[in-house]
Enzyme design. Sequence first.
Site, PDB file in Angstrom:
ATOM      1  N   LYS A  83       4.103   5.513 -12.233  1.00 44.60           N
ATOM      2  CA  LYS A  83       5.209   4.984 -11.231  1.00 44.60           C
ATOM      3  C   LYS A  83       6.222   4.174 -12.286  1.00 44.60           C
ATOM      4  O   LYS A  83       6.582   4.943 -13.328  1.00 44.60           O
ATOM      5  CB  LYS A  83       4.530   3.864 -10.474  1.00 44.60           C
ATOM      6  CG  LYS A  83       3.379   4.398  -9.734  1.00 44.60           C
ATOM      7  CD  LYS A  83       2.872   3.456  -8.629  1.00 44.60           C
ATOM      8  CE  LYS A  83       1.694   4.413  -7.754  1.00 44.60           C
ATOM      9  NZ  LYS A  83       1.613   3.464  -6.632  1.00 44.60           N
ATOM     10  N   SER A  86      -6.544   3.988  -4.633  1.00 43.82           N
ATOM     11  CA  SER A  86      -7.797   2.892  -5.068  1.00 43.82           C
ATOM     12  C   SER A  86      -8.720   3.602  -5.605  1.00 43.82           C
ATOM     13  O   SER A  86     -10.214   3.186  -5.609  1.00 43.82           O
ATOM     14  CB  SER A  86      -8.021   2.002  -3.846  1.00 43.82           C
ATOM     15  OG  SER A  86      -6.975   1.316  -3.560  1.00 43.82           O
ATOM     16  N   HIS A  98       5.238  11.698  -3.158  1.00 49.24           N
ATOM     17  CA  HIS A  98       4.361  10.704  -3.162  1.00 49.24           C
ATOM     18  C   HIS A  98       4.706   9.754  -1.899  1.00 49.24           C
ATOM     19  O   HIS A  98       5.924   9.614  -1.525  1.00 49.24           O
ATOM     20  CB  HIS A  98       4.490   9.756  -4.521  1.00 49.24           C
ATOM     21  CG  HIS A  98       3.499   8.652  -4.670  1.00 49.24           C
ATOM     22  ND1 HIS A  98       3.793   7.443  -4.128  1.00 49.24           N
ATOM     23  CD2 HIS A  98       2.524   8.506  -5.396  1.00 49.24           C
ATOM     24  CE1 HIS A  98       2.621   6.550  -4.384  1.00 49.24           C
ATOM     25  NE2 HIS A  98       1.851   7.305  -5.152  1.00 49.24           N
ATOM     26  N   ASN A 123      -0.092   8.834 -12.478  1.00 44.58           N
ATOM     27  CA  ASN A 123       1.317   8.403 -12.227  1.00 44.58           C
ATOM     28  C   ASN A 123       1.361   7.017 -12.680  1.00 44.58           C
ATOM     29  O   ASN A 123       1.089   6.302 -12.158  1.00 44.58           O
ATOM     30  CB  ASN A 123       1.421   8.799 -10.892  1.00 44.58           C
ATOM     31  CG  ASN A 123       2.763   8.228 -10.182  1.00 44.58           C
ATOM     32  OD1 ASN A 123       3.652   7.762 -11.140  1.00 44.58           O
ATOM     33  ND2 ASN A 123       3.045   7.902  -9.045  1.00 44.58           N
ATOM     34  N   GLU A 174       5.259   6.791  -1.611  1.00 51.81           N
ATOM     35  CA  GLU A 174       6.242   5.883  -2.016  1.00 51.81           C
ATOM     36  C   GLU A 174       7.835   6.407  -1.722  1.00 51.81           C
ATOM     37  O   GLU A 174       8.754   5.794  -1.555  1.00 51.81           O
ATOM     38  CB  GLU A 174       6.136   5.150  -3.324  1.00 51.81           C
ATOM     39  CG  GLU A 174       4.997   4.072  -3.461  1.00 51.81           C
ATOM     40  CD  GLU A 174       4.400   3.875  -4.701  1.00 51.81           C
ATOM     41  OE1 GLU A 174       4.780   4.227  -5.688  1.00 51.81           O
ATOM     42  OE2 GLU A 174       3.135   3.405  -4.690  1.00 51.81           O
ATOM     43  N   GLY A 188      -2.457   1.642  -3.747  1.00 48.57           N
ATOM     44  CA  GLY A 188      -2.027   0.562  -4.124  1.00 48.57           C
ATOM     45  C   GLY A 188      -2.558  -0.675  -3.839  1.00 48.57           C
ATOM     46  O   GLY A 188      -3.721  -0.851  -3.246  1.00 48.57           O
ATOM     47  N   GLU A 206      -3.754  11.529  -0.562  1.00 57.58           N
ATOM     48  CA  GLU A 206      -3.582  10.288  -0.824  1.00 57.58           C
ATOM     49  C   GLU A 206      -3.431   9.578   0.364  1.00 57.58           C
ATOM     50  O   GLU A 206      -2.268   9.332   0.896  1.00 57.58           O
ATOM     51  CB  GLU A 206      -2.379   9.936  -1.902  1.00 57.58           C
ATOM     52  CG  GLU A 206      -2.747  10.764  -3.285  1.00 57.58           C
ATOM     53  CD  GLU A 206      -1.853   9.806  -4.283  1.00 57.58           C
ATOM     54  OE1 GLU A 206      -2.803   9.501  -5.241  1.00 57.58           O
ATOM     55  OE2 GLU A 206      -0.674   9.615  -4.183  1.00 57.58           O
TER      56      GLU A 206
END
Length: 263
Positions: free
Chosen positions: A11, A214, A96, A9, A98, A174, A168
Amino acid sequence: MKKLWIGTNWKMTKTIAEGIAFTTRLKQISETLPSAIQLFIIPSHTALVPIKEFTSDSSIYLGAQNMHWEDGGAYTGEISPRMLAEMGLDLIELGHSERRQYFNETDEAINKKVHAALAYALKPLICIGENADHKHYHISKETLASQLKISLHGVSKQQAKNVLIAYEPVWAIGEQGVPADAAYVAEIHDFLRQTLIGLFEEVGLEIPILYGGSVNHDNFLEYSKLENVDGLFIGRAAWDIEQFKEILTQLGAQAAQKKSYIG
Ligand code: PEP
């Protein structure tokens, strides 16, 4: 046929021109990989149409990062499943962390999006993950089971064949993320598999469960060897195409040797 799903992804990182350059090179690389590797990329909405021209004659799946659940209407700034299906997309990433954190996305909203995606033959890639507090209080499994059960509520066994899950952990994602121990990933993926079997019986065995958070050059092989890890969802370590190539080449060699992956 069991595939190893490997995707990224982007982003909000790549322009159209940058996305096209990446995709052009990824296409070349994909031709050197065994067909057991199922590649996918998830650009920003602006790059989807131009990039589709590059992926349409390749085996690379294309997905979007988010959508609304309605077909259309007064929802300024949103994009509908009907619009994404018109572009000929394969996948839609949903939930996701975020999106959950910054845009207050709930499991109930994700469930509506899952149904909308399936109605338009878009494969939902449903992201789930516990946060650091859930892990600290040993309620990761409860959190994940609840995320799975709500987001998949009302999905039939037949429909579930088109669903993908990405585990995730929020604490692993991140810049601030801490890579998870492979043993922990194995334990959680085994638990997710059992939960999916509980929901969909034998179909639960077929639903790909990807790992993300990560993933990097030091840990990707370890994760990818785990029994219930059916793919890797990679952020930063995949955004430079030559770095991504290093990962793909090694995964390709591993998949070619593994009997359970049929090309
Ligand atoms: C992500 O944000 O979904 C992700 C996997 O990112 P990273 O690999 O950079 O942690």
